[in-house]
Design a protein around this motif. Structure first.
Motif, PDB file in Angstrom:
ATOM      1  N   GLU A  10      48.925  42.644  29.917  1.00  0.00           N
ATOM      2  CA  GLU A  10      48.982  43.961  29.286  1.00  0.00           C
ATOM      3  C   GLU A  10      47.692  44.694  29.647  1.00  0.00           C
ATOM      4  O   GLU A  10      46.603  44.181  29.426  1.00  0.00           O
ATOM      5  N   ILE A  11      47.831  45.856  30.235  1.00  0.00           N
ATOM      6  CA  ILE A  11      46.684  46.628  30.669  1.00  0.00           C
ATOM      7  C   ILE A  11      46.403  47.715  29.632  1.00  0.00           C
ATOM      8  O   ILE A  11      47.320  48.385  29.170  1.00  0.00           O
ATOM      9  N   TYR A  70      44.882  44.761  38.885  1.00  0.00           N
ATOM     10  CA  TYR A  70      44.913  44.356  40.282  1.00  0.00           C
ATOM     11  C   TYR A  70      45.891  43.195  40.475  1.00  0.00           C
ATOM     12  O   TYR A  70      46.734  43.217  41.373  1.00  0.00           O
ATOM     13  N   LYS A  71      45.801  42.189  39.606  1.00  0.00           N
ATOM     14  CA  LYS A  71      46.688  41.032  39.710  1.00  0.00           C
ATOM     15  C   LYS A  71      48.152  41.430  39.480  1.00  0.00           C
ATOM     16  O   LYS A  71      49.051  40.929  40.156  1.00  0.00           O
ATOM     17  N   ASN A  72      48.389  42.353  38.553  1.00  0.00           N
ATOM     18  CA  ASN A  72      49.752  42.852  38.327  1.00  0.00           C
ATOM     19  C   ASN A  72      50.293  43.524  39.582  1.00  0.00           C
ATOM     20  O   ASN A  72      51.443  43.320  39.972  1.00  0.00           O
ATOM     21  N   LEU A  73      49.455  44.356  40.207  1.00  0.00           N
ATOM     22  CA  LEU A  73      49.900  45.075  41.403  1.00  0.00           C
ATOM     23  C   LEU A  73      50.191  44.117  42.552  1.00  0.00           C
ATOM     24  O   LEU A  73      51.156  44.307  43.296  1.00  0.00           O
ATOM     25  N   GLN A 102      36.801  38.209  45.309  1.00  0.00           N
ATOM     26  CA  GLN A 102      37.905  37.309  45.021  1.00  0.00           C
ATOM     27  C   GLN A 102      38.317  37.514  43.557  1.00  0.00           C
ATOM     28  O   GLN A 102      37.479  37.397  42.669  1.00  0.00           O
ATOM     29  N   ILE A 103      39.564  37.824  43.329  1.00  0.00           N
ATOM     30  CA  ILE A 103      40.071  38.004  41.967  1.00  0.00           C
ATOM     31  C   ILE A 103      41.157  36.968  41.729  1.00  0.00           C
ATOM     32  O   ILE A 103      42.145  36.928  42.432  1.00  0.00           O
ATOM     33  N   LYS A 104      40.907  36.114  40.735  1.00  0.00           N
ATOM     34  CA  LYS A 104      41.867  35.051  40.430  1.00  0.00           C
ATOM     35  C   LYS A 104      42.230  35.087  38.966  1.00  0.00           C
ATOM     36  O   LYS A 104      41.545  35.531  38.138  1.00  0.00           O
TER      37      LYS A 104
END
Length: 163
Positions: free
Chosen positions: A5-6, A53-56, A161-163
């Motif tokens: 949820e953003i 970002y992760k959702n996209l 890096q986004i995890k």
């Protein structure tokens, strides 16, 4: 599907115009100034942006899968159509056919056929060659081992890096 949820404040930083939600030509969708000006705690802002970002990326992966499914269906339909065309070609044996719904006729064409085994016998004037490509992996390895490669340099970059 949304993984996270953003915060609505973050999500509202998407530029809109009267015709489109996203400028598909430039890819610019984020109003960076509005995002930077948001009054919220720094860690919360960073977390929300990273989750967005992760959702996209998840959305992009799902769209890619759908694209592959459609590509397979397109290929199957084209193959089936070509099979039917081949059947009609053989069945009609060059004769015309016409009804109110369809018209089948033939047109002469020319094509060059050649034996790949004899390609070496073809005069050089009739051959095409591809432009050379740089083997970046080999160049990187050579530079790291101390060798100089003309026109090439090894550049170090930061990659988030986004995890």
């Amino acid at each position: 599907m949304k993984l996270f949820e953003i915060d609505q404040k973050i999500a509202s930083c998407v530029k809109l115009d009267e015709n489109r939600m996203v400028d598909t030509e430039t890819g610019e969708i984020i109003d960076s100034e509005a995002l930077a000006a948001l009054e919220m705690e720094r860690d919360q802002k960073i977390e929300n942006i990273a989750c967005w970002y992760k959702n996209l990326l998840s959305d992009a992966e799902q769209l890619k899968k759908q694209k592959e499914i459609f590509a397979e269906r397109e290929k199957a339909a084209k193959n089936k159509a070509e099979s039917l065309k081949s059947f009609l070609t053989e069945y009609l044996q060059g004769k015309k056919f016409e009804t109110t719904k369809v018209k089948l006729s033939y047109r002469k064409s020319e094509a060059v056929e050649f034996d790949k085994e004899r390609l070496k016998d073809v005069p050089i004037d009739f051959l095409k060659y591809k432009e050379p490509e740089l083997d970046k992996t080999a160049v990187k390895k050579a530079i790291k081992s101390g060798q100089e490669v003309a026109g090439c340099t090894l550049v170090e970059r930061l990659s988030l890096q986004i995890k």
